[in-house]
Write a protein that holds these residues in place. Structure first.
Motif, mmCIF file in Angstrom:
data_model
loop_
_atom_site.group_PDB
_atom_site.id
_atom_site.type_symbol
_atom_site.label_atom_id
_atom_site.label_comp_id
_atom_site.label_asym_id
_atom_site.label_seq_id
_atom_site.Cartn_x
_atom_site.Cartn_y
_atom_site.Cartn_z
ATOM 1 N N PRO A 515 66.817 30.319 51.503
ATOM 2 C CA PRO A 515 66.952 28.917 51.876
ATOM 3 C C PRO A 515 67.926 28.135 50.997
ATOM 4 C CG PRO A 515 64.924 29.223 50.624
ATOM 5 C CD PRO A 515 65.585 30.564 50.699
ATOM 6 N N GLY A 516 69.131 28.666 50.788
ATOM 7 C CA GLY A 516 70.212 27.928 50.130
ATOM 8 C C GLY A 516 69.789 27.327 48.802
ATOM 9 N N PRO A 517 69.795 26.008 48.693
ATOM 10 C CA PRO A 517 69.512 25.381 47.403
ATOM 11 C C PRO A 517 68.071 25.608 46.915
ATOM 12 C CG PRO A 517 69.788 23.719 49.136
ATOM 13 C CD PRO A 517 70.149 25.038 49.741
ATOM 14 N N LEU A 518 67.220 26.213 47.730
ATOM 15 C CA LEU A 518 65.848 26.494 47.276
ATOM 16 C C LEU A 518 65.662 27.959 46.902
ATOM 17 C CD1 LEU A 518 63.648 24.464 49.800
ATOM 18 C CD2 LEU A 518 64.564 23.758 47.599
ATOM 19 N N ALA A 519 66.689 28.780 47.110
ATOM 20 C CA ALA A 519 66.520 30.226 46.920
ATOM 21 C C ALA A 519 66.117 30.562 45.475
ATOM 22 C CB ALA A 519 67.795 30.958 47.315
ATOM 23 N N ALA A 520 66.764 29.895 44.521
ATOM 24 C CA ALA A 520 66.477 30.219 43.120
ATOM 25 C C ALA A 520 65.028 29.867 42.782
ATOM 26 C CB ALA A 520 67.439 29.458 42.216
ATOM 27 N N VAL A 521 64.590 28.711 43.258
ATOM 28 C CA VAL A 521 63.222 28.270 42.954
ATOM 29 C C VAL A 521 62.200 29.147 43.684
ATOM 30 C CG1 VAL A 521 61.651 26.297 43.051
ATOM 31 C CG2 VAL A 521 64.072 25.928 42.663
ATOM 32 N N LEU A 522 62.528 29.550 44.881
ATOM 33 C CA LEU A 522 61.635 30.415 45.651
ATOM 34 C C LEU A 522 61.542 31.807 45.014
ATOM 35 C CD1 LEU A 522 60.007 30.975 48.356
ATOM 36 C CD2 LEU A 522 62.205 31.641 49.356
ATOM 37 N N GLY A 523 62.559 32.160 44.263
ATOM 38 C CA GLY A 523 62.571 33.495 43.661
ATOM 39 C C GLY A 523 62.743 34.577 44.714
ATOM 40 N N GLY A 524 63.536 34.273 45.706
ATOM 41 C CA GLY A 524 63.762 35.241 46.779
ATOM 42 C C GLY A 524 64.632 34.602 47.841
ATOM 43 N N HIS A 525 65.055 35.406 48.805
ATOM 44 C CA HIS A 525 65.935 34.853 49.832
ATOM 45 C C HIS A 525 65.876 35.693 51.101
ATOM 46 C CE1 HIS A 525 68.523 37.718 47.527
ATOM 47 N NE2 HIS A 525 68.676 38.161 48.762
ATOM 48 N N VAL A 526 66.526 35.156 52.127
ATOM 49 C CA VAL A 526 66.637 35.880 53.401
ATOM 50 C C VAL A 526 67.791 36.866 53.279
ATOM 51 C CG1 VAL A 526 67.238 35.641 55.852
ATOM 52 C CG2 VAL A 526 65.719 33.968 54.759
ATOM 53 N N VAL A 560 63.762 39.012 50.761
ATOM 54 C CA VAL A 560 63.834 39.848 49.560
ATOM 55 C C VAL A 560 63.234 39.070 48.388
ATOM 56 C CG1 VAL A 560 65.385 41.060 47.989
ATOM 57 C CG2 VAL A 560 65.989 40.815 50.395
ATOM 58 N N PRO A 561 62.102 39.538 47.852
ATOM 59 C CA PRO A 561 61.589 38.872 46.649
ATOM 60 C C PRO A 561 62.438 39.277 45.452
ATOM 61 C CG PRO A 561 60.119 40.657 47.335
ATOM 62 C CD PRO A 561 61.270 40.649 48.289
ATOM 63 N N VAL A 562 62.821 38.327 44.628
ATOM 64 C CA VAL A 562 63.670 38.635 43.472
ATOM 65 C C VAL A 562 62.899 38.416 42.170
ATOM 66 C CG1 VAL A 562 65.780 38.005 42.244
ATOM 67 C CG2 VAL A 562 65.783 38.079 44.747
ATOM 68 N N ALA A 563 62.246 37.275 42.044
ATOM 69 C CA ALA A 563 61.520 36.962 40.801
ATOM 70 C C ALA A 563 60.254 37.818 40.705
ATOM 71 C CB ALA A 563 61.152 35.479 40.782
ATOM 72 N N ILE A 587 57.390 35.282 51.930
ATOM 73 C CA ILE A 587 57.157 35.430 50.495
ATOM 74 C C ILE A 587 56.650 34.112 49.932
ATOM 75 C CG2 ILE A 587 58.814 37.294 50.153
ATOM 76 C CD1 ILE A 587 60.879 35.250 49.253
ATOM 77 N N SER A 588 56.041 34.214 48.770
ATOM 78 C CA SER A 588 55.413 33.037 48.175
ATOM 79 C C SER A 588 55.586 33.089 46.662
ATOM 80 C CB SER A 588 53.931 33.081 48.547
ATOM 81 O OG SER A 588 53.192 32.250 47.716
ATOM 82 N N ARG A 589 55.794 31.929 46.064
ATOM 83 C CA ARG A 589 55.927 31.907 44.600
ATOM 84 C C ARG A 589 55.339 30.608 44.043
ATOM 85 N NH1 ARG A 589 61.357 31.268 40.919
ATOM 86 N NH2 ARG A 589 60.589 32.431 39.106
ATOM 87 N N PRO A 590 54.593 30.710 42.934
ATOM 88 C CA PRO A 590 54.141 29.481 42.280
ATOM 89 C C PRO A 590 55.359 28.721 41.742
ATOM 90 C CG PRO A 590 53.082 31.434 41.316
ATOM 91 C CD PRO A 590 54.182 31.917 42.219
ATOM 92 N N VAL A 591 55.371 27.423 41.957
ATOM 93 C CA VAL A 591 56.472 26.590 41.450
ATOM 94 C C VAL A 591 55.838 25.394 40.749
ATOM 95 C CG1 VAL A 591 58.434 25.130 42.094
ATOM 96 C CG2 VAL A 591 58.054 27.283 43.307
ATOM 97 N N GLY A 592 56.034 25.260 39.465
ATOM 98 C CA GLY A 592 55.394 24.173 38.719
ATOM 99 C C GLY A 592 53.901 24.210 38.958
ATOM 100 N N LYS A 593 53.338 23.041 39.337
ATOM 101 C CA LYS A 593 51.895 23.011 39.627
ATOM 102 C C LYS A 593 51.604 23.387 41.071
ATOM 103 C CE LYS A 593 51.527 18.925 36.857
ATOM 104 N NZ LYS A 593 51.435 17.523 37.176
ATOM 105 N N GLY A 594 52.651 23.681 41.832
ATOM 106 C CA GLY A 594 52.456 23.938 43.263
ATOM 107 C C GLY A 594 52.917 25.319 43.683
ATOM 108 N N LEU A 595 53.330 25.389 44.930
ATOM 109 C CA LEU A 595 53.614 26.682 45.535
ATOM 110 C C LEU A 595 54.724 26.510 46.569
ATOM 111 C CD1 LEU A 595 52.106 29.524 45.632
ATOM 112 C CD2 LEU A 595 50.949 28.634 47.658
ATOM 113 N N MET A 596 55.615 27.517 46.647
ATOM 114 C CA MET A 596 56.611 27.492 47.724
ATOM 115 C C MET A 596 56.486 28.788 48.529
ATOM 116 S SD MET A 596 60.746 26.901 47.513
ATOM 117 C CE MET A 596 60.654 25.324 46.685
ATOM 118 N N ILE A 597 56.385 28.630 49.839
ATOM 119 C CA ILE A 597 56.267 29.791 50.730
ATOM 120 C C ILE A 597 57.445 29.749 51.691
ATOM 121 C CG2 ILE A 597 54.881 30.811 52.604
ATOM 122 C CD1 ILE A 597 52.386 29.642 51.269
#
Ligand code: GAL
Length: 693
Positions: A515-526, A560-563, A587-597
């Protein structure tokens, strides 16, 4: 004692004050029933009878004036408002207040005959003619001058009439024009946006197919088949042009009217003709026209529609038009079954409407809409649905006070983006990929669990929500990306859907994979996207007690999960083509106090339900009232005090037995108890003291 009319005006003043304007007095009632009334189509001697019949139906508001330009200004510069003064006065006598429509959706023949340049031109260059409506060009300066003048004259004349609640500008803004002034304005708009043509060429990548422009006037003016950047800018231009078209009328009206008179316009379903969030920044309330042409109410779709409109201003709204049983413009205009006209009225209220108006009171004896549903027949006497609407009116009168200042409050939201809708429609890649369906598929799974759902713009303040879904958020500007990252860091659970983060705000491909500018935070990409001919199996790996199997039917993105802390939560099964086999579908990754899926698949309805249920569970979102039968909808409106009102509707065709889990009294019937037997299309309204959580 205040007269009923005065009470209604007061009510609206307070309603508007609740919406953020000036407070005046206490609002004695919370709900309004109304109808579109066209007194100019009838002999004046008839008005008294009409208004008495309206009063008997508990109608307290009529919308008048829209389309009556040739009666208000029969010749250029000759204004005739006496008839409307008398209609408003007579309505007041019957305790009926007025919303005034500016008549600009129907210019008079003298205007279009003398000034044909004010007529709309379609994309193929054909100029509209007189005889229908909406035949004007939205950008033509002369038309705007005439529109401003009639609006100003009306405002001068009626703006201090205390029986006028507010103003509806135009009617259902719809077709843009491709006339000379629109083309000129589009080029000027581009110049203002880009400054230099080189900047436009760079951002649109015009070296592709030798599209490079030497000046702004060379840019084609089209709404299809062009460079996607051009198409997106055309939509933005159309939005700005509608805004400035309305602003001309707002500027004419606002200074001349009482501060409590609201200004709105009436919109249509999921109409993607312009960005409704931007347009509504200029209006006091949202109002929309709710129709089911085939007579089959889809309760979840209608619920989503209401929530969409509530999201335009994140406030209560009006249903400015709805059908008295049936319309005249569908393929088969069958009626809503008995009881469903009432069911729709209460569903609107449950979702945050403060007024429901029927279109229309009585069919004009001639004109294009003779077959449309009405409250009176051609003989001027009530038709069968009149009684059902009268019942709604009596109920609004009885229980409206309990809903005073209440509004739905959601813990979950769906993001709806016009840019994404447009960008996907420009290049669907699969005809089966429909943006609104993507949004409503999530809504259909979410609503029965969360019970209150907001639908809002991606740049809205998200801090109040525990979970936010962003289906197909295809265009992701840097500011939206920032909003979403902050939301997760502060504890929010964000679920991105397929095709998210592929494009930037110019509709260019992002240089990072989705997801472009969210890929790094998601720790993965399409890794890759695929349009599907046939359904592909998907396993939900997190479902308990065991994996749940389902399908993706339209779209599949391999992730592809990266982190190290990014986990795979959905996985594709085996296919004939082989590209997605065994790869991550979400894919899903904890981000700060929350979560990004990120979910890359268009889940079938069962899997969507399971998946959404888990996401809500994880975020601690529970139903307001658990264990409801499938066809029963609970809607909750909350007051500033925290007191709540429940509206329960049985959308099904069988009676349902409901455990309310509290001893409650139905405000409509007076029946008390913990258990409720709700008939098909039945409605119950309860008032509950105290906040829930
Ligand atoms: C609406 C329009 C009304 C009337 C109605 C009939 O779209 O605003 O003027 O035509 O449809 O259903």
């Amino acid at each position: 004692m205040l007269s009923r009319t005065r009470q209604i005006v007061t009510m609206l003043l307070i309603s508007i004050c609740f919406l953020g304007l000036q407070a005046q007095e206490t609002r004695p009632n919370g709900l309004l029933l109304g109808t579109a009334w066209y007194p100019e189509q009838w002999p004046e001697q008839r008005w008294e009878t009409d208004l008495s019949l309206m009063e008997q139906a508990h109608i307290h508001v009529v919308r008048v004036g829209e389309f009556a330009w040739s009666t208000m200004e029969p010749a250029e510069g000759q204004f005739k408002f006496g008839w409307l003064d008398r209609a408003i006065l007579l309505a007041a006598k019957h305790h009926i207040a007025v919303v005034l429509g500016t008549p600009t959706a129907a210019p008079p023949a003298w205007l279009t005959a003398k000034y044909p340049e004010t007529l709309r031109v379609d994309e193929d260059g054909k100029r509209a003619e007189h005889g229908n409506r909406q035949q004007f060009s939205f950008s033509d300066p002369l038309y705007r001058r005439f529109a401003a003048q009639i609006a100003e004259r009306m405002a001068e004349h009626f703006g201090h009439n205390r029986n006028v609640l507010g103003w509806q500008l135009d009617n259902e803004l719809a077709a843009p024009s491709f006339d000379a002034s629109s083309k000129r304005e589009f080029h000027r708009w581009l110049q203002q946006k880009y400054g230099a043509i080189g900047e436009l060429n760079r951002r649109w990548t015009t070296s592709y197919w030798s599209q490079t422009y030497d000046n702004f006037d060379e840019v084609p003016v089209h709404s299809k088949g062009e460079n996607p950047a051009l198409l997106l800018d055309w939509k933005h231009f159309v939005t700005d042009t509608w805004i400035s078209y309305l602003q001309v009328q707002i500027d004419a009206i606002r200074p001349k009217v009482l501060p409590g008179q609201f200004i709105t316009t009436n919109t249509m379903h999921w109409n993607e003709g312009f960005d409704h969030y931007l347009l509504h920044k200029h209006l006091d309330i949202a109002a929309w026209d709710d129709y089911f042409p085939d007579g089959h109410l889809d309760p979840l779709l209608n619920a989503a529609d209401h929530d969409l409109v509530r999201g335009y201003k994140q406030r209560n709204f009006w249903v400015m038009e709805t059908q008295p049983a049936f319309v005249n413009w569908g393929a088969v205009n069958s009626p809503l079954p008995r009881g469903v006209t009432r069911e729709m009225a209460w569903q609107a209220i449950g979702h945050g409407a403060d007024a429901v108006l029927y279109w229309q009171w009585r069919s004009a004896l001639n004109g294009q809409e003779q077959y449309h549903g009405t409250m009176l027949g051609a003989d001027g006497l009530p038709v069968p649905v009149y009684g059902e609407i009268q019942q709604v009116g009596a109920e609004f009168d009885r229980v409206g006070g309990a809903l005073l200042e209440s509004t739905p409050k959601a813990q979950v939201a769906i993001l709806q983006s016009y840019d994404s809708h447009w960008a996907i429609d420009f290049q669907r890649h699969s005809q089966k990929f429909d943006y609104v369906t993507q949004v409503t598929d999530v809504y259909r799974a979410l609503k029965p669990i969360a019970q209150t759902v907001d639908i809002v713009s991606p740049d809205a303040d998200l801090s109040r929500y525990k979970v936010v879904f962003a289906p197909a958020l295809n265009v992701m500007s840097n500011s939206v990306a920032k909003n979403l990252i902050e939301y997760c860091e502060n504890g929010g659970h964000l679920v991105l859907g397929p095709r998210s983060g592929m494009k930037d705000s110019d509709d260019s491909l992002q240089v990072e994979r989705q997801p472009g500018p969210l890929a790094a935070v998601l720790g993965g990409h399409v890794d890759q996207f695929y349009a599907l001919e046939k359904p592909v199996p998907v396993d939900d790996l997190t479902a308990s007690p065991g994996n749940v199997h389902g399908m993706t039917t339209v779209w599949a993105e391999t992730l592809v999960p990266v982190a190290a802390d990014t986990s795979v939560i959905l996985r594709y099964g085996k296919t004939v083509e082989g590209w997605v086999d065994g790869q991550a579908a979400a894919i899903s990754r904890p981000v700060g106090k929350g979560l990004m899926i990120y979910v890359g698949a268009t889940l079938d309805s069962d899997l969507m339900k399971t998946f959404v249920g888990q996401v809500l569970d994880d975020a601690g979102v529970a139903p307001i009232l658990d264990g409801l039968p499938q066809d029963v909808e609970l809607m909750q409106r909350v007051k500033p005090s925290g007191d709540r009102v429940w509206i329960l509707i049985n959308h099904g065709i069988n009676s349902e037995h409901i455990d309310l889990k509290h001893d409650l009294k139905d405000l409509l019937t007076g029946q008390k108890g913990r258990f409720l037997d709700l008939l098909p299309h039945g409605v119950a309204v309860y008032s509950l003291a105290g906040a829930q959580r």
